[in-house]
Design an enzyme around this catalytic site. Structure first.
Site, PDB file in Angstrom:
ATOM      1  N   CYS A  81       0.847  -1.192   0.000  1.00 62.56           N
ATOM      2  CA  CYS A  81       0.000   0.000   0.000  1.00 62.56           C
ATOM      3  C   CYS A  81       0.885   1.245   0.000  1.00 62.56           C
ATOM      4  O   CYS A  81       1.800   1.364   0.823  1.00 62.56           O
ATOM      5  CB  CYS A  81      -0.898  -0.013   1.237  1.00 62.56           C
ATOM      6  SG  CYS A  81      -1.927   1.458   1.409  1.00 62.56           S
ATOM      7  N   CYS A  84       0.293   3.166   3.605  1.00 64.21           N
ATOM      8  CA  CYS A  84       0.738   2.668   4.909  1.00 64.21           C
ATOM      9  C   CYS A  84       1.821   1.593   4.850  1.00 64.21           C
ATOM     10  O   CYS A  84       2.357   1.217   5.883  1.00 64.21           O
ATOM     11  CB  CYS A  84      -0.455   2.154   5.710  1.00 64.21           C
ATOM     12  SG  CYS A  84      -1.170   0.628   5.069  1.00 64.21           S
ATOM     13  N   CYS A 129      -7.183  -1.405   1.268  1.00 63.37           N
ATOM     14  CA  CYS A 129      -6.182  -1.852   2.227  1.00 63.37           C
ATOM     15  C   CYS A 129      -6.872  -2.095   3.569  1.00 63.37           C
ATOM     16  O   CYS A 129      -7.580  -1.226   4.076  1.00 63.37           O
ATOM     17  CB  CYS A 129      -5.092  -0.793   2.368  1.00 63.37           C
ATOM     18  SG  CYS A 129      -3.869  -1.176   3.643  1.00 63.37           S
ATOM     19  N   CYS A 132      -5.288   0.612   6.368  1.00 65.97           N
ATOM     20  CA  CYS A 132      -5.578   2.053   6.382  1.00 65.97           C
ATOM     21  C   CYS A 132      -6.872   2.416   5.648  1.00 65.97           C
ATOM     22  O   CYS A 132      -7.294   3.567   5.689  1.00 65.97           O
ATOM     23  CB  CYS A 132      -4.419   2.844   5.790  1.00 65.97           C
ATOM     24  SG  CYS A 132      -4.227   2.675   4.007  1.00 65.97           S
ATOM     25  N   CYS A 153      -8.074  -5.793 -10.231  1.00 69.06           N
ATOM     26  CA  CYS A 153      -7.696  -4.685 -11.103  1.00 69.06           C
ATOM     27  C   CYS A 153      -7.352  -3.503 -10.194  1.00 69.06           C
ATOM     28  O   CYS A 153      -8.246  -2.888  -9.613  1.00 69.06           O
ATOM     29  CB  CYS A 153      -8.865  -4.367 -12.039  1.00 69.06           C
ATOM     30  SG  CYS A 153      -8.466  -3.162 -13.293  1.00 69.06           S
TER      31      CYS A 153
END
Length: 165
Positions: A81, A84, A129, A132, A153
């Site tokens: 991510c 984070c 995510c 976060c 995707c």
């Protein structure tokens, strides 16, 4: 005859389907989950992220197809991510879907969360995510049949690539 055909086309294009409207309004008014391990104010996210990262991760935007630098990476590593640092996808899960966005046939279990969105008028599985809450992209059932059949995707702006050592 041409005028009638043109008028019909304009009416057809201008029609707004409402079959999903009630479900869409429920989904859009539902409170977002705010109990993520990493939480920051909008100002803090704006200071940390680039404009494109903020647009994708915090505003559930979509980058232009083919614009991600991560699209053609072939080396081993992990995709984390961009907000984070949580590891989300392994390089061995990546495949070329031909869509213009990085695509994976599976996620790292427990690090990606899912919900339903109706933003474009029909049901889609959105992924974000789990640490976060940053928007990543959507999951479709048109991935490689020889593995999971899923296509995650993902917006490249939502990811950072960490090469294997």
């Amino acid at each position: 005859m041409k005028r009638i055909l043109l008028a019909f086309c304009l009416i057809f294009i201008g029609c707004k389907g409402t079959s999903q409207e009630k479900e869409a309004s429920k989904a859009e008014t539902a409170p977002k989950q705010e109990n993520f391990k990493v939480t920051k104010s909008e100002t803090e996210w704006r200071e940390q992220l680039t404009d494109m990262e903020f647009y994708v991760l915090r505003k559930a935007g979509t980058e232009n197809a083919g614009s991600s630098e991560l699209l053609h990476i072939k080396q081993k590593g992990v995709y984390a991510c961009a907000a984070c640092g949580t590891e989300l996808f392994k390089s061995e899960y990546k495949f070329d879907s031909g869509t213009g966005w990085p695509s994976f046939d599976r996620e790292i279990k427990g690090n990606v969360a899912f919900n339903v969105d109706y933003k474009i008028g029909f049901k889609r599985t959105e992924e974000h995510c789990a640490t976060c809450g940053g928007h990543l992209g959507h999951v479709f059932d048109d991935g490689p049949n020889e593995t999971t059949g899923k296509r995650h995707c993902v917006n490249g702006a939502a990811l950072k690539f960490i090469p294997a050592k």
